[in-house]
Design a protein around this motif. Structure first.
Motif, PDB file in Angstrom:
ATOM      1  N   THR A 180       0.833  -1.198   0.000  1.00  0.00           N
ATOM      2  CA  THR A 180       0.000   0.000   0.000  1.00  0.00           C
ATOM      3  C   THR A 180       0.870   1.251   0.000  1.00  0.00           C
ATOM      4  N   HIS A 181       0.232   2.404   0.006  1.00  0.00           N
ATOM      5  CA  HIS A 181       0.964   3.666  -0.058  1.00  0.00           C
ATOM      6  C   HIS A 181       1.759   3.896   1.214  1.00  0.00           C
ATOM      7  N   LEU A 182       2.928   4.457   1.059  1.00  0.00           N
ATOM      8  CA  LEU A 182       3.811   4.737   2.178  1.00  0.00           C
ATOM      9  C   LEU A 182       3.138   5.716   3.142  1.00  0.00           C
ATOM     10  N   LEU A 183       3.089   5.323   4.410  1.00  0.00           N
ATOM     11  CA  LEU A 183       2.438   6.153   5.418  1.00  0.00           C
ATOM     12  C   LEU A 183       3.442   6.613   6.469  1.00  0.00           C
ATOM     13  N   LYS A 184       3.291   7.867   6.881  1.00  0.00           N
ATOM     14  CA  LYS A 184       4.122   8.403   7.951  1.00  0.00           C
ATOM     15  C   LYS A 184       3.227   8.878   9.086  1.00  0.00           C
ATOM     16  N   ASN A 185       3.654   8.615  10.300  1.00  0.00           N
ATOM     17  CA  ASN A 185       2.857   8.970  11.471  1.00  0.00           C
ATOM     18  C   ASN A 185       3.124  10.415  11.859  1.00  0.00           C
ATOM     19  N   ILE A 186       2.295  11.300  11.334  1.00  0.00           N
ATOM     20  CA  ILE A 186       2.397  12.727  11.647  1.00  0.00           C
ATOM     21  C   ILE A 186       1.177  13.109  12.481  1.00  0.00           C
ATOM     22  N   GLU A 349       0.541  -1.033   8.364  1.00  0.00           N
ATOM     23  CA  GLU A 349       1.180  -0.686   7.104  1.00  0.00           C
ATOM     24  C   GLU A 349       2.459   0.148   7.196  1.00  0.00           C
ATOM     25  N   SER A 350       2.717   0.769   8.339  1.00  0.00           N
ATOM     26  CA  SER A 350       3.869   1.672   8.403  1.00  0.00           C
ATOM     27  C   SER A 350       5.201   0.938   8.313  1.00  0.00           C
TER      28      SER A 350
END
Length: 369
Positions: A180-186, A349-350
């Motif tokens: 899946t799309h790259l996710l960042k925890n912001i 997913e991260s």
């Protein structure tokens, strides 16, 4: 593990990276580890190089596709119609240097198929392109070239479980995974509990144009709300825009985050499309309560969206907005549930690392090649 040279081949505008969900996927797939990204056609007006990205204009093929209609830009690119030799020669030179080539869609594959001997090939499937062209005159052609790329690929990566299942059943790829799309925890702070602002984001793409038209019609019946539309979907031109709709066009992340933060609800009236709907992820990451159509939540079927996302038929959107904004405690509860959903998605997913996965598969291929 040795560093490998990965070339990504795409189409359309990639600079800046936030111009569309497609551009974001291409730019961030390898999280800074891409060797080169090379794109052609579409809204590219002049050749440009920025960092590791090369864009090549193809105004003639773009004009040709406008005249032909039927979503023929990608078809024109795949057939090499009116593409410049400068682009073709540049890509061939890059392929000769690269260890692995990622096709960001099936469109460039037929152009460079003969240059791929002894190359590790990846198909990054943003959608099932042939399914997006049901009823279109190019459906059979699209299915043919997509099938050829799937079967040639040493690795297929798909953004949604439904698409991955389809590829496996239809084309039987040798090596296919979900990525899946790259996710960042912001961390974002939602402040829309008492707002009357409603948000939508979309690039210049058929389903987003259709969604924007729907929102304009909806806004005319809801004068007490302000509707904000972000993204270059505004370049389509909407001459009958009511006064309570504002098109913001392309904006920097800080401005987008501020608009999201101060909106009470995000809308996702999408009626067609494939892959994963990236705007849904954007809404969820910001803790926004969402009203979406059923097709708008594609790519999220593995998660429980209840309490965070209201899924409605388009004719019920107005009633759903009034119901939610009439109960602000419910709206706040939805935002809290959306943030809980965000944590579930991040936990799942991260940890995905496209570069590590592709590098690992490349090394296995190389050792047995």
């Amino acid at each position: 593990m040795a560093t490998i040279k990965i070339l990504q081949l795409s189409h359309g505008k990639i600079i800046p990276d936030y111009i569309s969900a497609y551009a974001m996927r291409v730019n961030h797939l390898l999280d800074g580890n891409s060797w080169k990204i090379c794109s052609v056609g579409g809204l590219i007006l002049h050749d440009e190089k920025e960092n590791n990205v090369e864009e090549y204009r193809s105004l003639m093929s773009t004009a040709y596709s406008v005249l032909k209609g039927n979503r023929s830009l990608e078809i024109a690119i795949s057939k090499g119609i009116l593409l410049r030799k400068k682009y073709i020669n540049s890509v061939k030179a890059l392929i000769s240097e690269a260890d692995a080539i990622i096709f960001e869609g099936p469109w460039e594959y037929s152009l460079f198929e003969k240059s791929l001997e002894n190359k590790f090939v990846v198909y990054d499937a943003h959608n099932v392109e042939s399914l997006l062209r049901k009823g279109n005159k190019y459906h059979d052609y699209t299915e043919e070239i997509e099938g050829k790329l799937v079967q040639r690929s040493n690795l297929l990566i798909s953004v949604s479980e439904n698409d991955l299942k389809y590829f496996k059943e239809k084309f039987n790829p040798g090596n296919a995974i979900l990525l899946t799309h790259l996710l960042k925890n912001i961390e974002y702070q939602w402040n829309g509990e008492n707002s009357t602002d409603i948000i939508f984001i979309g690039s210049i793409y058929g389903p987003n144009i259709e969604a924007a038209e729907f929102i304009l019609s909806l806004a005319k019946t809801m004068p007490d709300f302000q509707f904000h539309i972000i993204g270059n979907v505004n370049t389509h031109g909407f001459p009958h825009k009511p006064g309570n709709v504002k098109f913001h066009g392309l904006v920097q992340d800080a401005e987008k985050d501020n608009l999201f933060r101060n909106s009470c609800i995000a809308l996702n009236p999408i009626f067609t499309g494939g892959g994963r709907n990236v705007k849904m992820i954007d809404y969820i990451m910001h803790g926004l309560p969402v009203i979406s159509t059923e097709i708008g939540i594609r790519g999220l079927s593995q998660y429980d969206l209840s309490g965070a996302v209201v899924v409605e038929k388009s004719e019920n959107f107005r009633e759903a907005i009034l119901k939610l904004t009439g109960n602000r405690d419910k709206l706040k509860s939805m935002s809290d549930n959306t943030l809980k959903l965000k944590e579930k998605i991040l936990a799942t997913e991260s940890s995905f690392n496209a570069y590590s996965i592709i590098s690992g598969e490349y090394e296995k291929w190389k050792s047995g090649h």
